[in-house]
Design a protein around this motif. Structure first.
Motif, PDB file in Angstrom:
ATOM      1  N   ASP A  34     -12.137  11.532   4.036  1.00 36.57           N
ATOM      2  CA  ASP A  34     -10.685  11.543   3.851  1.00 36.57           C
ATOM      3  C   ASP A  34     -10.277  10.718   2.634  1.00 36.57           C
ATOM      4  O   ASP A  34      -9.432  11.132   1.840  1.00 36.57           O
ATOM      5  N   ASN A  37     -11.043  12.512  -0.566  1.00 36.29           N
ATOM      6  CA  ASN A  37     -10.062  13.563  -0.830  1.00 36.29           C
ATOM      7  C   ASN A  37      -8.739  12.990  -1.339  1.00 36.29           C
ATOM      8  O   ASN A  37      -8.115  13.542  -2.253  1.00 36.29           O
ATOM      9  N   ILE A  38      -8.311  11.880  -0.751  1.00 35.63           N
ATOM     10  CA  ILE A  38      -7.075  11.237  -1.203  1.00 35.63           C
ATOM     11  C   ILE A  38      -7.228  10.725  -2.626  1.00 35.63           C
ATOM     12  O   ILE A  38      -6.334  10.890  -3.461  1.00 35.63           O
ATOM     13  N   ASP A  39      -8.380  10.122  -2.930  1.00 37.61           N
ATOM     14  CA  ASP A  39      -8.635   9.638  -4.286  1.00 37.61           C
ATOM     15  C   ASP A  39      -8.582  10.781  -5.299  1.00 37.61           C
ATOM     16  O   ASP A  39      -8.000  10.646  -6.374  1.00 37.61           O
ATOM     17  N   ALA A  40      -9.181  11.914  -4.947  1.00 36.45           N
ATOM     18  CA  ALA A  40      -9.173  13.070  -5.843  1.00 36.45           C
ATOM     19  C   ALA A  40      -7.750  13.590  -6.051  1.00 36.45           C
ATOM     20  O   ALA A  40      -7.376  13.967  -7.173  1.00 36.45           O
ATOM     21  N   THR A  41      -6.962  13.586  -4.988  1.00 38.79           N
ATOM     22  CA  THR A  41      -5.575  14.038  -5.097  1.00 38.79           C
ATOM     23  C   THR A  41      -4.752  13.089  -5.964  1.00 38.79           C
ATOM     24  O   THR A  41      -3.943  13.533  -6.792  1.00 38.79           O
ATOM     25  N   LYS A  43      -5.901  11.319  -8.399  1.00 36.14           N
ATOM     26  CA  LYS A  43      -6.345  11.547  -9.776  1.00 36.14           C
ATOM     27  C   LYS A  43      -5.695  12.787 -10.385  1.00 36.14           C
ATOM     28  O   LYS A  43      -5.486  12.852 -11.593  1.00 36.14           O
ATOM     29  N   ILE A  44      -5.363  13.781  -9.554  1.00 37.28           N
ATOM     30  CA  ILE A  44      -4.673  14.972 -10.053  1.00 37.28           C
ATOM     31  C   ILE A  44      -3.292  14.590 -10.573  1.00 37.28           C
ATOM     32  O   ILE A  44      -2.872  15.028 -11.649  1.00 37.28           O
ATOM     33  N   PHE A  45      -2.581  13.767  -9.823  1.00 37.34           N
ATOM     34  CA  PHE A  45      -1.223  13.387 -10.185  1.00 37.34           C
ATOM     35  C   PHE A  45      -1.167  12.237 -11.182  1.00 37.34           C
ATOM     36  O   PHE A  45      -0.239  12.140 -11.975  1.00 37.34           O
TER      37      PHE A  45
END
Length: 75
Positions: A34, A37-41, A43-45
């Protein structure tokens, strides 16, 4: 030779502890996924976001703590 009931009780307790360890390892693995996934999200923003600056929140506090603090304040 040790008493058989002592060995049996210790063996049972050992099994319980091993079961708890396996259970919590599964929880940690799920939470780690989890977090990834939050870290990747994030990084998108915000590609330049610096991880580690956030406040660590322990949301699993003892639910009775507030009750006893309120009780102590009313004394």
């Amino acid at each position: 030779m040790a008493d058989s009931h002592v060995i049996s009780a210790l063996s049972t307790k050992r099994g319980e502890i091993l079961g708890s360890i396996n259970h919590y390892k599964q929880i940690i693995s799920s939470l780690d996924k989890d977090l990834t996934n939050i870290d990747a999200t994030i990084k998108i923003f915000e590609p330049d976001y610096k991880f580690g600056s956030e406040k660590i929140v322990n949301k699993h506090r003892n639910r009775f703590f507030r009750y006893y603090v309120a009780l102590a304040q009313n004394l």
